[in-house]
Design an enzyme around this catalytic site. Structure first.
Site, PDB file in Angstrom:
ATOM      1  N   SER A   9       0.838  -1.203   0.000  1.00 17.82           N
ATOM      2  CA  SER A   9       0.000   0.000   0.000  1.00 17.82           C
ATOM      3  C   SER A   9       0.866   1.243   0.000  1.00 17.82           C
ATOM      4  O   SER A   9       1.976   1.249   0.546  1.00 17.82           O
ATOM      5  CB  SER A   9      -0.860  -0.020   1.266  1.00 17.82           C
ATOM      6  OG  SER A   9      -1.430   1.245   1.498  1.00 17.82           O
ATOM      7  N   TYR A  33      -1.727  -1.368  10.984  1.00 18.03           N
ATOM      8  CA  TYR A  33      -2.034  -1.870   9.637  1.00 18.03           C
ATOM      9  C   TYR A  33      -0.854  -1.599   8.704  1.00 18.03           C
ATOM     10  O   TYR A  33      -0.358  -2.495   8.007  1.00 18.03           O
ATOM     11  CB  TYR A  33      -3.309  -1.202   9.085  1.00 18.03           C
ATOM     12  CG  TYR A  33      -3.461  -1.375   7.596  1.00 18.03           C
ATOM     13  CD1 TYR A  33      -3.810  -2.601   7.046  1.00 18.03           C
ATOM     14  CD2 TYR A  33      -3.217  -0.310   6.711  1.00 18.03           C
ATOM     15  CE1 TYR A  33      -3.920  -2.772   5.675  1.00 18.03           C
ATOM     16  CE2 TYR A  33      -3.333  -0.473   5.330  1.00 18.03           C
ATOM     17  CZ  TYR A  33      -3.681  -1.703   4.816  1.00 18.03           C
ATOM     18  OH  TYR A  33      -3.787  -1.870   3.466  1.00 18.03           O
ATOM     19  N   LYS A  47       2.051  -4.100   6.530  1.00 12.38           N
ATOM     20  CA  LYS A  47       2.463  -4.022   5.113  1.00 12.38           C
ATOM     21  C   LYS A  47       3.984  -3.900   5.018  1.00 12.38           C
ATOM     22  O   LYS A  47       4.632  -4.565   4.200  1.00 12.38           O
ATOM     23  CB  LYS A  47       1.797  -2.830   4.418  1.00 12.38           C
ATOM     24  CG  LYS A  47       0.303  -2.962   4.273  1.00 12.38           C
ATOM     25  CD  LYS A  47      -0.055  -4.081   3.308  1.00 12.38           C
ATOM     26  CE  LYS A  47      -1.527  -4.381   3.294  1.00 12.38           C
ATOM     27  NZ  LYS A  47      -1.857  -5.688   2.743  1.00 12.38           N
TER      28      LYS A  47
HETATM   29  P1  NAD Z   1     -11.059  -6.805   1.306  1.00 14.89           P
HETATM   30  O1  NAD Z   1     -11.261  -6.805   2.785  1.00 14.89           O
HETATM   31  O2  NAD Z   1     -12.245  -6.555   0.442  1.00 14.89           O
HETATM   32  O3  NAD Z   1     -10.392  -8.189   0.851  1.00 14.89           O
HETATM   33  C1  NAD Z   1      -9.515  -8.914   1.673  1.00 14.89           C
HETATM   34  C2  NAD Z   1     -10.028 -10.343   1.743  1.00 14.89           C
HETATM   35  O4  NAD Z   1      -9.146 -11.122   2.548  1.00 14.89           O
HETATM   36  C3  NAD Z   1     -11.414 -10.437   2.356  1.00 14.89           C
HETATM   37  O5  NAD Z   1     -12.257 -11.140   1.473  1.00 14.89           O
HETATM   38  C4  NAD Z   1     -11.195 -11.212   3.654  1.00 14.89           C
HETATM   39  O6  NAD Z   1     -12.312 -12.022   3.990  1.00 14.89           O
HETATM   40  C5  NAD Z   1      -9.940 -12.003   3.340  1.00 14.89           C
HETATM   41  N1  NAD Z   1      -9.133 -12.371   4.500  1.00 14.89           N
HETATM   42  C6  NAD Z   1      -8.692 -11.566   5.501  1.00 14.89           C
HETATM   43  N2  NAD Z   1      -7.948 -12.277   6.363  1.00 14.89           N
HETATM   44  C7  NAD Z   1      -7.904 -13.563   5.903  1.00 14.89           C
HETATM   45  C8  NAD Z   1      -7.291 -14.757   6.356  1.00 14.89           C
HETATM   46  N3  NAD Z   1      -6.578 -14.786   7.483  1.00 14.89           N
HETATM   47  N4  NAD Z   1      -7.454 -15.868   5.631  1.00 14.89           N
HETATM   48  C9  NAD Z   1      -8.189 -15.858   4.494  1.00 14.89           C
HETATM   49  N5  NAD Z   1      -8.791 -14.769   4.015  1.00 14.89           N
HETATM   50  C10 NAD Z   1      -8.654 -13.624   4.713  1.00 14.89           C
HETATM   51  O7  NAD Z   1      -9.906  -5.768   0.973  1.00 14.89           O
HETATM   52  P2  NAD Z   1      -9.388  -5.214  -0.425  1.00 14.89           P
HETATM   53  O8  NAD Z   1      -9.714  -3.773  -0.481  1.00 14.89           O
HETATM   54  O9  NAD Z   1      -9.814  -6.091  -1.520  1.00 14.89           O
HETATM   55  O10 NAD Z   1      -7.827  -5.321  -0.197  1.00 14.89           O
HETATM   56  C11 NAD Z   1      -7.063  -6.436  -0.629  1.00 14.89           C
HETATM   57  C12 NAD Z   1      -5.631  -6.255  -0.169  1.00 14.89           C
HETATM   58  O11 NAD Z   1      -5.125  -5.025  -0.690  1.00 14.89           O
HETATM   59  C13 NAD Z   1      -5.459  -6.173   1.340  1.00 14.89           C
HETATM   60  O12 NAD Z   1      -4.260  -6.832   1.687  1.00 14.89           O
HETATM   61  C14 NAD Z   1      -5.333  -4.697   1.606  1.00 14.89           C
HETATM   62  O13 NAD Z   1      -4.599  -4.409   2.767  1.00 14.89           O
HETATM   63  C15 NAD Z   1      -4.592  -4.230   0.361  1.00 14.89           C
HETATM   64  N6  NAD Z   1      -4.812  -2.809   0.058  1.00 14.89           N
HETATM   65  C16 NAD Z   1      -6.094  -2.342  -0.089  1.00 14.89           C
HETATM   66  C17 NAD Z   1      -6.294  -0.996  -0.343  1.00 14.89           C
HETATM   67  C18 NAD Z   1      -7.696  -0.439  -0.480  1.00 14.89           C
HETATM   68  O14 NAD Z   1      -7.867   0.774  -0.402  1.00 14.89           O
HETATM   69  N7  NAD Z   1      -8.735  -1.244  -0.691  1.00 14.89           N
HETATM   70  C19 NAD Z   1      -5.199  -0.129  -0.465  1.00 14.89           C
HETATM   71  C20 NAD Z   1      -3.921  -0.650  -0.338  1.00 14.89           C
HETATM   72  C21 NAD Z   1      -3.737  -2.003  -0.081  1.00 14.89           C
HETATM   73  C1  UD1 Z   2      -6.606   5.352   4.105  1.00 15.20           C
HETATM   74  C2  UD1 Z   2      -5.682   4.829   5.169  1.00 15.20           C
HETATM   75  C3  UD1 Z   2      -4.494   4.154   4.508  1.00 15.20           C
HETATM   76  C4  UD1 Z   2      -4.966   3.049   3.557  1.00 15.20           C
HETATM   77  C5  UD1 Z   2      -5.934   3.667   2.541  1.00 15.20           C
HETATM   78  C6  UD1 Z   2      -6.512   2.651   1.600  1.00 15.20           C
HETATM   79  C7  UD1 Z   2      -5.944   6.302   7.138  1.00 15.20           C
HETATM   80  C8  UD1 Z   2      -5.292   7.317   7.978  1.00 15.20           C
HETATM   81  N1  UD1 Z   2      -5.248   5.916   6.037  1.00 15.20           N
HETATM   82  O1  UD1 Z   2      -5.901   6.252   3.319  1.00 15.20           O
HETATM   83  O2  UD1 Z   2      -3.636   3.581   5.480  1.00 15.20           O
HETATM   84  O3  UD1 Z   2      -3.878   2.477   2.871  1.00 15.20           O
HETATM   85  O4  UD1 Z   2      -7.022   4.299   3.257  1.00 15.20           O
HETATM   86  O5  UD1 Z   2      -7.308   1.740   2.297  1.00 15.20           O
HETATM   87  O6  UD1 Z   2      -7.029   5.810   7.433  1.00 15.20           O
HETATM   88  N2  UD1 Z   2     -12.015  11.492   3.746  1.00 15.20           N
HETATM   89  C9  UD1 Z   2     -13.010  12.353   4.165  1.00 15.20           C
HETATM   90  N3  UD1 Z   2     -14.122  11.807   4.729  1.00 15.20           N
HETATM   91  C10 UD1 Z   2     -14.297  10.466   4.901  1.00 15.20           C
HETATM   92  C11 UD1 Z   2     -13.270   9.598   4.461  1.00 15.20           C
HETATM   93  C12 UD1 Z   2     -12.142  10.153   3.893  1.00 15.20           C
HETATM   94  O7  UD1 Z   2     -12.891  13.575   4.030  1.00 15.20           O
HETATM   95  O8  UD1 Z   2     -15.337  10.036   5.444  1.00 15.20           O
HETATM   96  C13 UD1 Z   2     -10.822  12.089   3.094  1.00 15.20           C
HETATM   97  C14 UD1 Z   2      -9.522  11.769   3.819  1.00 15.20           C
HETATM   98  O9  UD1 Z   2      -9.245  12.723   4.800  1.00 15.20           O
HETATM   99  C15 UD1 Z   2      -8.523  11.775   2.652  1.00 15.20           C
HETATM  100  C16 UD1 Z   2      -9.357  11.271   1.461  1.00 15.20           C
HETATM  101  O10 UD1 Z   2     -10.722  11.500   1.822  1.00 15.20           O
HETATM  102  O11 UD1 Z   2      -8.095  13.081   2.374  1.00 15.20           O
HETATM  103  C17 UD1 Z   2      -9.159   9.793   1.157  1.00 15.20           C
HETATM  104  O12 UD1 Z   2      -9.384   9.050   2.352  1.00 15.20           O
HETATM  105  P1  UD1 Z   2      -9.384   7.446   2.386  1.00 15.20           P
HETATM  106  O13 UD1 Z   2     -10.300   6.942   1.329  1.00 15.20           O
HETATM  107  O14 UD1 Z   2      -9.654   7.023   3.784  1.00 15.20           O
HETATM  108  O15 UD1 Z   2      -7.921   7.035   1.939  1.00 15.20           O
HETATM  109  P2  UD1 Z   2      -6.482   7.461   2.534  1.00 15.20           P
HETATM  110  O16 UD1 Z   2      -6.595   8.592   3.487  1.00 15.20           O
HETATM  111  O17 UD1 Z   2      -5.567   7.646   1.390  1.00 15.20           O
END
Ligand code: NAD
Ligand code: UD1
Length: 348
Positions: free
Chosen positions: A129, A153, A157
């Protein structure tokens, strides 16, 4: 022969979109997921969307911390690579329950890596991430920036990235790509799969979407005194289908070259403010999103966006969609599925 890919966390938001793109690309896909933050309905929909490729998808309800169950999956299929999405991802919850995050994300990953090694499958794509850049001193963020973590969290990562670098250093047979995602949003253009967070959404677009369908009264904007064009935070939003395609580009690189352990940003390289994103969503949905201005959210960075050069150059991958398409597809999913994969009765 078609390659077989294990997708951990494949029922989740990014995993389900990636599973679909893999199927459409001709891969065999095995998903393992404990359904802790997802629904099996997502995978049924993936099958429907995959058409003639539907039978190339298998699912096992498995927790990665259950070593025997993971062993069984590897005993039944010889995988060419693993894409590892499974993990918990709520920043606030990780602050309240750090051991849960270390246990789930780190122990789950170590188990997976050990079983992979035991079965001779040493090719991995890992979901990292942009959170590992912390509060970047400058933008765009390049892959060489110093790394830090502001919460448990983010630390999971960072630790997993380090573990991957260490195992590859210790055993050159490992080929690993770490993908640092910026802010994934949007949904498949069909509107049949999308993000379905449990409880109150932490991230911007899932919250906006729930306001638009009437599940929340307003969006709270966290901070309008940043040094940005309208005072609100800037992020690099990326369409989830572009992101999914980035994983296929990473796999192709892993299969074609001697990769070692490499890291790539997956973003668009463009920064968008909260208010710009809300305006784009209002336009796409023709819904008004009531706003309440509030103070900054602790731990939030001011401006974060990616340098995309390395991924463009070495993965031959580039995001295609802009915020208009992201908002269009997010609204298409939300309007067709206002309660995600569930019903109003079991949603809060
Ligand atoms: P998500 O929660 O929708 O998907 C993660 C999946 O992993 C879920 O279906 C959950 O049930 C499964 N899971 C969790 N722990 C498990 C375990 N111990 N064994 C088996 N399954 C398990 O999240 P996502 O948004 O699809 O994210 C996927 C990956 O990408 C995650 O590792 C997350 O940290 C990373 N990531 C997401 C974002 C984002 O904004 N969505 C940003 C950066 C990184
Ligand atoms: C957040 C996480 C980051 C994670 C990423 C993707 C925090 C501090 N950081 O980042 O670790 O990798 O999500 O899952 O939680 N915002 C609002 N109102 C809301 C929600 C968000 O104003 O209800 C604003 C935030 O202040 C930010 C932007 O929207 O400026 C995006 O927020 P968000 O979607 O939570 O993503 P990140 O802050 O990038």
């Amino acid at each position: 022969m078609a390659k077989s890919i294990l997708v951990t966390g494949g029922a989740g938001y990014i995993g389900s979109h990636t599973a679909l793109q893999l199927l459409l690309g001709g891969y065999n896909v095995v998903v393992v997921d404990n359904l802790d933050n997802s629904s099996e309905i997502a995978l049924q929909r993936v099958k429907e969307l995959a058409g003639e490729f539907a039978s190339n998808l298998a699912f096992h309800k498995v927790d990665l911390r259950d070593r025997t169950a993971v062993e069984n999956v590897f005993s039944s299929t010889k995988f060419d690579a693993v894409i590892h999405f499974a993990g918990l991802k709520a920043v606030g919850e990780s602050v309240q329950k750090p051991l849960l995050y270390y246990n789930n994300n780190i122990i789950g990953t170590i188990n997976l890596l050990e079983v992979m090694a035991a079965h001779g499958c040493k090719t991995l794509v890992f979901s990292s991430s942009a959170t590992v850049y912390g509060w970047p001193k400058e933008v765009p963020c390049t892959e060489e920036f110093p790394l830090s973590a502001a919460n448990p969290y983010g630390r999971t990562k960072l630790f997993i990235e380090e573990i991957c670098r260490d195992i590859q250093h210790g055993d050159a047979e490992w080929k690993i790509i770490l993908l640092r995602y910026f802010n994934p949003v949007g949904a498949h253009s069909s509107g049949h799969i999308g993000e379905d967070p449990r409880g109150i959404p932490n991230n911007l677009m899932p919250f906006v979407q729930q306001v638009a369908v009437g599940r929340r009264p307003h969006l709270t904007v966290y901070g309008n005194d940043y040094k940005t064009k309208d005072g609100t935070g800037v992020r690099d939003y990326i369409h989830v289908v572009d992101l999914a395609d980035g994983h296929i580009a990473a796999l192709k690189k892993l299969f074609a070259a001697d990769v070692g352990c490499e890291v790539y940003n997956l973003g668009t390289g463009k920064g968008t403010t909260v208010l710009e994103m809300v305006a784009a969503f209002e336009k796409a949905s023709e819904k008004k999103i009531p706003l309440v201005m509030a103070g900054r959210r602790p731990g939030d960075a001011e401006v974060v966006y990616a340098s995309t050069e390395k991924a463009e150059r070495e993965l031959n991958w580039k995001a295609n969609y802009g915020i208009e398409e992201m908002c269009r597809d997010q609204w298409n999913w939300a309007s067709k599925n206002p309660y995600g994969y569930g019903s109003p009765d079991n949603k809060d």
